[in-house]
Design a protein around this motif. Sequence first.
Motif, short mmCIF file in Angstrom:
data_model
loop_
_atom_site.label_atom_id
_atom_site.label_comp_id
_atom_site.label_asym_id
_atom_site.label_seq_id
_atom_site.Cartn_x
_atom_site.Cartn_y
_atom_site.Cartn_z
N VAL A 92 0.85 -1.20 0.00
CA VAL A 92 0.00 0.00 0.00
C VAL A 92 0.89 1.26 0.00
N ILE A 93 1.94 1.27 0.83
CA ILE A 93 2.83 2.43 0.90
C ILE A 93 3.52 2.65 -0.44
N PHE A 94 3.95 1.55 -1.06
CA PHE A 94 4.63 1.63 -2.36
C PHE A 94 3.70 2.22 -3.42
N VAL A 95 2.44 1.74 -3.42
CA VAL A 95 1.46 2.24 -4.39
C VAL A 95 1.15 3.71 -4.13
N LEU A 96 1.07 4.11 -2.86
CA LEU A 96 0.81 5.51 -2.51
C LEU A 96 1.87 6.45 -3.10
N LEU A 97 3.13 5.98 -3.05
CA LEU A 97 4.23 6.78 -3.62
C LEU A 97 3.97 7.04 -5.10
N LEU A 98 3.62 5.96 -5.83
CA LEU A 98 3.39 6.09 -7.27
C LEU A 98 2.18 6.98 -7.55
N ALA A 148 9.86 2.53 -0.90
CA ALA A 148 9.38 3.78 -1.49
C ALA A 148 10.55 4.76 -1.60
N CYS A 149 11.38 4.78 -0.58
CA CYS A 149 12.58 5.64 -0.57
C CYS A 149 13.51 5.27 -1.72
N LEU A 150 13.68 3.96 -1.90
CA LEU A 150 14.56 3.45 -2.96
C LEU A 150 14.03 3.84 -4.34
N PHE A 151 12.73 3.63 -4.54
CA PHE A 151 12.16 3.92 -5.84
C PHE A 151 11.98 5.43 -6.07
N SER A 152 11.90 6.21 -4.98
CA SER A 152 11.91 7.67 -5.14
C SER A 152 13.23 8.08 -5.78
N GLY A 153 14.30 7.43 -5.33
CA GLY A 153 15.62 7.70 -5.91
C GLY A 153 15.62 7.41 -7.40
N ALA A 154 15.07 6.26 -7.77
CA ALA A 154 15.06 5.88 -9.19
C ALA A 154 14.16 6.81 -10.00
N LEU A 155 12.96 7.11 -9.47
CA LEU A 155 12.01 7.96 -10.19
C LEU A 155 12.58 9.35 -10.45
N SER A 156 13.19 9.93 -9.42
CA SER A 156 13.69 11.31 -9.57
C SER A 156 14.80 11.35 -10.63
N THR A 157 15.59 10.28 -10.70
CA THR A 157 16.69 10.27 -11.67
C THR A 157 16.16 10.08 -13.10
N ILE A 158 15.25 9.13 -13.29
CA ILE A 158 14.83 8.88 -14.68
C ILE A 158 13.89 9.98 -15.19
N SER A 159 13.10 10.60 -14.29
CA SER A 159 12.22 11.68 -14.77
C SER A 159 13.08 12.85 -15.27
#
Length: 634
Positions: free
Chosen positions: A15-21, A342-353
Amino acid sequence: MGEVVQMHFTTVDYVIFVLLLVASAGIGLFYAFSGGRQRTTQEFLLADRSMSCLPVSLSLLATFQSAVAILGAPSEVYAFGTQYWFLGCSYFLGLLIPAHVFIPIFYRLRLSSAYEYLELRFNKMVRICGTATFIFQMVIYMGVVLYAPALALNAVTGFDLWGAVLAMGLVCTLYTALGGLKAVIWTDVFQTVVMFAGQLAVIVVGANQAGGIVEVWRKAVNGSRIAGLDLNPDPLERHTFWTLGVGGVFLMLALYGVNQAQVQRYLSSRTEKEAVMSCYVVFPCQQIVLCLGCLMGLVMFARYGEDSPLDKGYVKSNDQMVLYFVMDVFRDLPGLPGLFVACLFSGALSTISSAFNSLATVTMEDLIKPHFPNMTEARATLLSKGLALAYGLVCLAMAYVASIMGSVLQAAFSIFGMVGGPLLGLFCLGIFFPWANSVGAVVGLAAGLAMAFWVGIGSFVMRMSRPPPGPQLNATALPLFHNMTTTVLSSLVTSPTAKPRPTGVEALYTLSYMWYSAHNSATVVVVGLLVSLITGPMKERELTPGTVFPVLGTLLFFLPERYKEKLCCITPLALKPTEISSQPYQMAKKDGNGAACCKEDTATEDKELESDRAQTEDEDMDTPTAHTVQETAL
């Protein structure tokens, strides 16, 4: 050797992971349907040049604090101790130089793409070479940055690999293509907060379980993980004060000085002062990020000591170790593993965006607009959105390629570092050396890239051909410094034995990865200057106003005036923003003569230039100004 242990997620974690997205997509949609609704390229690619200092600085931080860095730093400190922390010393110069050299030049020229500068300073050919190099670098890099954390997560938690990759890739493409740079910057701000929260949670809970932070420190000291100042000047040593504190400056410059993703952030600021301030604000944030990474490594050491999960065979590689540690610490705390992911994928999202947005910008500004000068604003904006979408799909394709490449992951990451140095060299050649010409720039860039690939691939092949003994053979690559370049940590985790010092070409291959950027940018500058001097250096009058930083004139203050003039180093910097006047490209070229009139110039020449300018201004009165540059004081 034990089997790889999998620990599973609970519903709360998902749920937390989906909330991030959902939150990230929501921010993107908000900017797609509010404000100017992304109707102009200025708004879509440059956020209307309206951003304030704080979101820009957090976005600068998030762009290169990717998931792989979050996984890399703690396992580096766990294995080798806190020597890595001295990288923080390089942040001083690494952010001061962009703030006072690169930002004033780029901002006052009112550029959209950093590579536009290369055309103003040299010619179109150099611009296209720079753009092509950047696109090559980012396309390879973004697939790996998306795939690597998903792979580690899959190995440790059984989290669906392609589910994670597709969810991230598509959400990121959605908000980048709809919301433009404004959405990218504000999602970065949100993701930076999530990154800090995730890392802090791990450190607080982990330290508490290990018996408090004092106990963590005591164990680290006993395990000789607290490193002193290592002043060994040997460039082949992987991490010393000099490699981190001095070599790191060049890595920082390649990131924060000339990388399009960062330059675009500076250019989106309201004023030049805000852009410079954002650089200053990034500095303490960078130090906090570095300290969090080091602390997490020490907490890991306090928990496992010398018995690493890697040695016991619980995990197969270093980048999985941090995830194993997190799952171990949060075993009985549902929701917290989800926060860290979520923290880990925030890192990935911010870089690829950032990658999508900067790639769309350079493709639009450097490759398409020059060939279609009469394109309407609406069509240009639609095309920019289409490009952001296309690069998003290319990223997913590259993630698939990364999955096939397997052990070549290390090389793909290294390419990012290999290309960053030569590009930095190209910009330094233009900004600091007024007599460098376009032939020198192209040959210099080619030489720098050749040198980078020779050393990079050579060291990679050498490492592969002589793998270390022990269970770490199958470890995957782990980029340390914000993914600029990498090192296979595992190959160094083995017990230190006295090795014979390499000589000749082998010594070049064992150069510390922290020096790659400095070595490659120096190659570009040296070759570029030599070729420029052979083919006829640029004259002072041929320079476009405001494209050269007058550092040489200041350094060579003791030379007589006529020698300074010969060396072409009396060029002043562009005018302050208050004095900027809009003029089209061609005007800057025509006025190149007036770039920096030497003291011996006569008043009659000044008058001729004035009348010339008045005439051309009359001719150009009706044409809309697509690009603006500023005149330099005569």
